[in-house]
Motif scaffolding. Structure first.
Motif, PDB file in Angstrom:
ATOM      1  N   GLN A 121       3.929  30.239 -21.710  1.00 16.02           N
ATOM      2  CA  GLN A 121       3.511  28.883 -20.761  1.00 16.02           C
ATOM      3  C   GLN A 121       2.722  29.080 -19.634  1.00 16.02           C
ATOM      4  N   VAL A 122       2.276  28.403 -18.361  1.00 21.71           N
ATOM      5  CA  VAL A 122       1.851  28.133 -17.896  1.00 21.71           C
ATOM      6  C   VAL A 122       2.118  27.377 -16.580  1.00 21.71           C
ATOM      7  N   ASN A 123       2.110  28.248 -15.358  1.00 20.33           N
ATOM      8  CA  ASN A 123       2.424  27.151 -14.250  1.00 20.33           C
ATOM      9  C   ASN A 123       1.901  26.613 -13.449  1.00 20.33           C
ATOM     10  N   GLN A 124       2.245  25.303 -12.978  1.00 21.27           N
ATOM     11  CA  GLN A 124       1.542  24.878 -12.125  1.00 21.27           C
ATOM     12  C   GLN A 124       0.984  25.234 -10.765  1.00 21.27           C
ATOM     13  N   THR A 125      -0.954  25.242 -11.026  1.00 21.01           N
ATOM     14  CA  THR A 125      -1.193  26.256 -10.005  1.00 21.01           C
ATOM     15  C   THR A 125      -1.719  24.867  -8.574  1.00 21.01           C
ATOM     16  N   ALA A 126      -1.456  23.315  -8.761  1.00 20.88           N
ATOM     17  CA  ALA A 126      -1.964  22.814  -8.152  1.00 20.88           C
ATOM     18  C   ALA A 126      -1.038  22.453  -7.377  1.00 20.88           C
ATOM     19  N   PRO A 127      -0.770  21.533  -5.825  1.00 18.72           N
ATOM     20  CA  PRO A 127      -0.029  21.395  -5.289  1.00 18.72           C
ATOM     21  C   PRO A 127       0.457  19.608  -5.961  1.00 18.72           C
ATOM     22  N   GLN A 128       2.170  19.844  -6.558  1.00 22.41           N
ATOM     23  CA  GLN A 128       2.177  18.395  -6.973  1.00 22.41           C
ATOM     24  C   GLN A 128       2.485  17.214  -5.492  1.00 22.41           C
ATOM     25  N   LYS A 129       2.192  16.141  -5.385  1.00 25.66           N
ATOM     26  CA  LYS A 129       2.312  15.489  -5.344  1.00 25.66           C
ATOM     27  C   LYS A 129       3.946  15.058  -4.296  1.00 25.66           C
ATOM     28  N   LYS A 130       3.708  14.718  -2.396  1.00 26.62           N
ATOM     29  CA  LYS A 130       4.709  14.848  -2.560  1.00 26.62           C
ATOM     30  C   LYS A 130       5.250  13.337  -2.621  1.00 26.62           C
ATOM     31  N   GLU A 131       6.507  12.613  -2.812  1.00 27.08           N
ATOM     32  CA  GLU A 131       7.041  11.740  -2.710  1.00 27.08           C
ATOM     33  C   GLU A 131       6.849  11.002  -1.580  1.00 27.08           C
ATOM     34  N   ILE A 132       6.193   9.799  -1.096  1.00 25.82           N
ATOM     35  CA  ILE A 132       6.779   8.600   0.086  1.00 25.82           C
ATOM     36  C   ILE A 132       7.736   8.263   0.263  1.00 25.82           C
ATOM     37  N   THR A 133       9.007   8.864   1.141  1.00 28.58           N
ATOM     38  CA  THR A 133       9.953   7.765   0.770  1.00 28.58           C
ATOM     39  C   THR A 133      10.183   7.268   2.458  1.00 28.58           C
ATOM     40  N   ASP A 134       9.387   7.507   3.382  1.00 34.05           N
ATOM     41  CA  ASP A 134       9.247   6.695   4.487  1.00 34.05           C
ATOM     42  C   ASP A 134       7.384   6.469   4.607  1.00 34.05           C
ATOM     43  N   PRO A 135       7.249   4.913   4.352  1.00 27.82           N
ATOM     44  CA  PRO A 135       6.242   4.391   4.022  1.00 27.82           C
ATOM     45  C   PRO A 135       5.288   4.362   5.460  1.00 27.82           C
ATOM     46  N   ALA A 136       6.113   3.973   6.307  1.00 26.91           N
ATOM     47  CA  ALA A 136       5.424   2.964   7.390  1.00 26.91           C
ATOM     48  C   ALA A 136       5.142   4.462   8.255  1.00 26.91           C
ATOM     49  N   GLY A 137       6.221   5.588   8.215  1.00 29.80           N
ATOM     50  CA  GLY A 137       6.044   6.726   8.725  1.00 29.80           C
ATOM     51  C   GLY A 137       4.344   7.185   8.800  1.00 29.80           C
ATOM     52  N   VAL A 138       4.661   7.230   7.096  1.00 26.17           N
ATOM     53  CA  VAL A 138       3.921   7.974   6.470  1.00 26.17           C
ATOM     54  C   VAL A 138       2.289   7.012   6.275  1.00 26.17           C
ATOM     55  N   ARG A 146      -4.663  -6.880   8.050  1.00 25.87           N
ATOM     56  CA  ARG A 146      -3.729  -7.991   8.193  1.00 25.87           C
ATOM     57  C   ARG A 146      -2.535  -7.739   7.048  1.00 25.87           C
ATOM     58  N   VAL A 147      -2.280  -7.090   5.879  1.00 25.98           N
ATOM     59  CA  VAL A 147      -1.628  -6.357   5.268  1.00 25.98           C
ATOM     60  C   VAL A 147      -0.076  -5.686   6.153  1.00 25.98           C
ATOM     61  N   ARG A 148      -0.914  -4.935   6.178  1.00 27.57           N
ATOM     62  CA  ARG A 148      -0.355  -3.795   7.125  1.00 27.57           C
ATOM     63  C   ARG A 148       0.589  -4.870   7.816  1.00 27.57           C
ATOM     64  N   ASP A 149       0.072  -5.015   9.064  1.00 22.37           N
ATOM     65  CA  ASP A 149       1.414  -6.883   9.983  1.00 22.37           C
ATOM     66  C   ASP A 149       1.966  -7.532   9.205  1.00 22.37           C
ATOM     67  N   HIS A 150       1.379  -8.057   8.039  1.00 23.82           N
ATOM     68  CA  HIS A 150       2.788  -8.367   7.445  1.00 23.82           C
ATOM     69  C   HIS A 150       4.240  -7.411   7.050  1.00 23.82           C
ATOM     70  N   VAL A 151       3.218  -6.288   6.851  1.00 23.83           N
ATOM     71  CA  VAL A 151       4.971  -5.583   6.285  1.00 23.83           C
ATOM     72  C   VAL A 151       5.457  -4.896   7.867  1.00 23.83           C
ATOM     73  N   MET A 152       4.690  -4.751   8.859  1.00 17.31           N
ATOM     74  CA  MET A 152       5.284  -4.540   9.897  1.00 17.31           C
ATOM     75  C   MET A 152       6.466  -5.721  10.732  1.00 17.31           C
ATOM     76  N   ASN A 153       5.750  -6.884  10.204  1.00 14.05           N
ATOM     77  CA  ASN A 153       6.406  -7.904  10.486  1.00 14.05           C
ATOM     78  C   ASN A 153       7.821  -8.233   9.437  1.00 14.05           C
ATOM     79  N   GLY A 154       8.200  -7.453   8.335  1.00 10.02           N
ATOM     80  CA  GLY A 154       8.753  -7.783   7.223  1.00 10.02           C
ATOM     81  C   GLY A 154       8.529  -8.629   6.333  1.00 10.02           C
ATOM     82  N   ARG A 155       7.222  -9.022   5.692  1.00  7.58           N
ATOM     83  CA  ARG A 155       6.500  -9.255   5.234  1.00  7.58           C
ATOM     84  C   ARG A 155       6.050  -9.111   3.686  1.00  7.58           C
ATOM     85  N   PRO A 156       5.710  -8.127   3.672  1.00  2.00           N
ATOM     86  CA  PRO A 156       5.413  -6.939   2.565  1.00  2.00           C
ATOM     87  C   PRO A 156       5.132  -7.342   1.209  1.00  2.00           C
ATOM     88  N   ILE A 157       5.460  -8.354   0.307  1.00  2.00           N
ATOM     89  CA  ILE A 157       5.178  -8.410  -0.625  1.00  2.00           C
ATOM     90  C   ILE A 157       4.137 -10.245   0.149  1.00  2.00           C
TER      91      ILE A 157
END
Length: 173
Positions: free
Chosen positions: A39-56, A131-142
């Motif tokens: 058994q070998v433990n993972q040594t690389a840090p796990q990718k953090k889950e993004i829960t607040d996309p706008a903040g990130v 432009r995509v970021r602006d759409h996301v900020m205006n509530g039209r992400p998709i």
């Protein structure tokens, strides 16, 4: 007789070579379980889950914007992936742009969310990310994402002359 002795010596040398002991003088293991797994433990840090996309996105933009020669940065986060577009001074040498892009990537590497971010210095892609970021900020992400992806694909897909269908003329007109 000489051939027989030479054959016996050659055969004994070959058989002796096949029974090597482990290196460094270690004794071979006596009771080895063939089903034993290590058994070998993972040594690389796990990718953090993004829960607040706008903040990130805002955080990664600030990090990228703090790098010298970066005029502005735009970040779009979708799922667990971030894409950062940077704007550099107009007329900057390509090699220098590559250096600035690498500097941004190194700065983002130290952030737990930025370690897997994609960085681009392409002016057109950076503008489209804005432009995509602006759409996301205006509530039209998709909707905004779909519009920009259609524009990007429209630029990439070539127009092939044999695929052009000439308009049909109507003799009744």
């Amino acid at each position: 007789m000489r051939k027989f002795v030479a054959l016996i010596m050659l055969l004994s040398a070959v058989l002796t070579g096949c029974t090597q002991s482990p290196k460094n003088g270690a004794a071979p293991p006596q009771n080895v379980d063939p089903n034993h797994q290590v058994q070998v433990n993972q040594t690389a840090p796990q990718k953090k889950e993004i829960t607040d996309p706008a903040g990130v996105a805002q955080r990664l933009e600030q990090i990228a914007g703090s790098v010298p020669n970066v005029e502005s940065a735009n970040c779009v986060v979708f799922g667990n992936t971030a894409v950062v577009g940077i704007n550099v001074p107009q007329g900057m040498d390509r090699a220098k742009v590559g250096t600035v892009k690498l500097s941004v990537a190194e700065a983002l590497k130290h952030d737990p969310y930025g370690v897997d971010a994609l960085v681009t210095a392409d002016m057109d892609l950076a503008e489209r990310l804005r432009r995509v970021r602006d759409h996301v900020m205006n509530g039209r992400p998709i909707n905004g994402f779909a519009e920009e992806m259609a524009a990007i694909i429209g630029r990439i897909v070539p127009q092939v002359p044999r695929d052009v269908v000439p308009p049909q003329t109507n003799p009744n007109r």
